[in-house]
Design an enzyme around this catalytic site. Sequence first.
Site: not given
Length: 457
Positions: A194, A426
């Site tokens: 990302d 996460e």
Amino acid sequence: MLGGIGYFYGQSKIAYPHVSPHEGHDNYIAYWPAELYTAVPSRPFFPRGFLWDEGFHQLLIWRWDLRISLDIVGHWLDLMNIDGWIPREQILGSEARSKVPEEFIPQYPSNGNPPTLFLVIRDLLNGIERNIFTDVESRDVTSFLERAFIRLEAWLQWFNITQSGKQKGSYYWHGRDNKTTRELNPKTLSSGLDDYPRASHPNEDERHVDLRCWMLLAANCMQSISKFFKNGDIPGKEYASTVKLLSDFELLNEMHLDPTSGAYFDFGNHTEQVRLSWKEVRGENHHLKRELVREALERPKLRLVPHIGYVSLFPFMGKIIPPDSWILEKQLDLISNGSILWTNYGLRSLAKTSSVYMKRNTEHDPPYWRGPIWMNMNYLVLSALHHYSQVDGPYRERAKQIYSDLRSNLIRNVVQNYNQTGFLWEQYDQRKGKGKGARLFTGWTALVLLIMGEAYT
């Protein structure tokens, strides 16, 4: 992880050919109605299939139930189109679609995702070689590889055709926005990383070191499968030339190594003199509003992109560096340096010395792969450290000590967070180790089990 395995059915939305992700999201066609049996990163937060996550998921799942794992990988390969492209996100059905902003739903046939399913295939091939499977399991694996070969071959060919760079043996992730005025560093969503900083001004001259390493993994696997079936029904296609090219250590260093730091970098049109500044811009109905706008304070030039982080470690994680090379010592220096990547909770994703360390990418995008600790990359680093601690070389003992310390830090922090919150997370904060992002993230964070068992790819 097992509770996150599910069955999905529906149609992906595919952007028209030649439509950029940055030109709106209204122009799309429907993929064929498809089913997908998959593990998901997080059932409440990400209830859909992610291609690059899946390879990490299956490193764990095949050890529990080989047939389920083969079934899942097969479902993913069955989603391949005639060109060899697999949509990187599978947003199938109303539940999955309800969790995704509309602009992120269309998939772009020009954009890929790391081919991590080859991590699983390499594991399975190694398992056959080491005779760890029963006769029935071995037949299941060989039967699967025989049926999957043509799709795996098409997938590799798609990357070679669509993601290759200008220089032979170079690759770059397509899909970056070269016209953005909002992002500090244009995102590379197709890489899976990302907002990890790449060249400041995207163009076709880019060379991405992580994709080059993924391609070597894929080519190695295809060569191994071809050899395995050389007397069978699979044509013995020659992959040796591709493997030779991508494993050429001198060529890798020529393209990506900074000899001073001993770090591997992307190459591209880049300047460090980029910032976000508040400006008055004219919006809809010609009204003025204040927004954070990107400005470059100098012209970019073709150069190595000087950001040390996970991408810099890909040749190390791929075990491409010879065990007696001085570059291996430099890699160990970077990993173990608390001012660069090392923390007491795992390796941070981006060095503290980076100019964009923990900086927002836009007004609304906090740092994601710009500092926090991610389990999948730490797992691959541990796998490499374990390898270098087992082979002869001058840095064997040092690799062994770093391996032991990093493994202990990761396990201790994940277990401590689990005891405090009841969740796997996460990502983890690099300053205090606190769980961040989506909770109930039983996707690749569950690799901590393989770290505990010292079961590496």
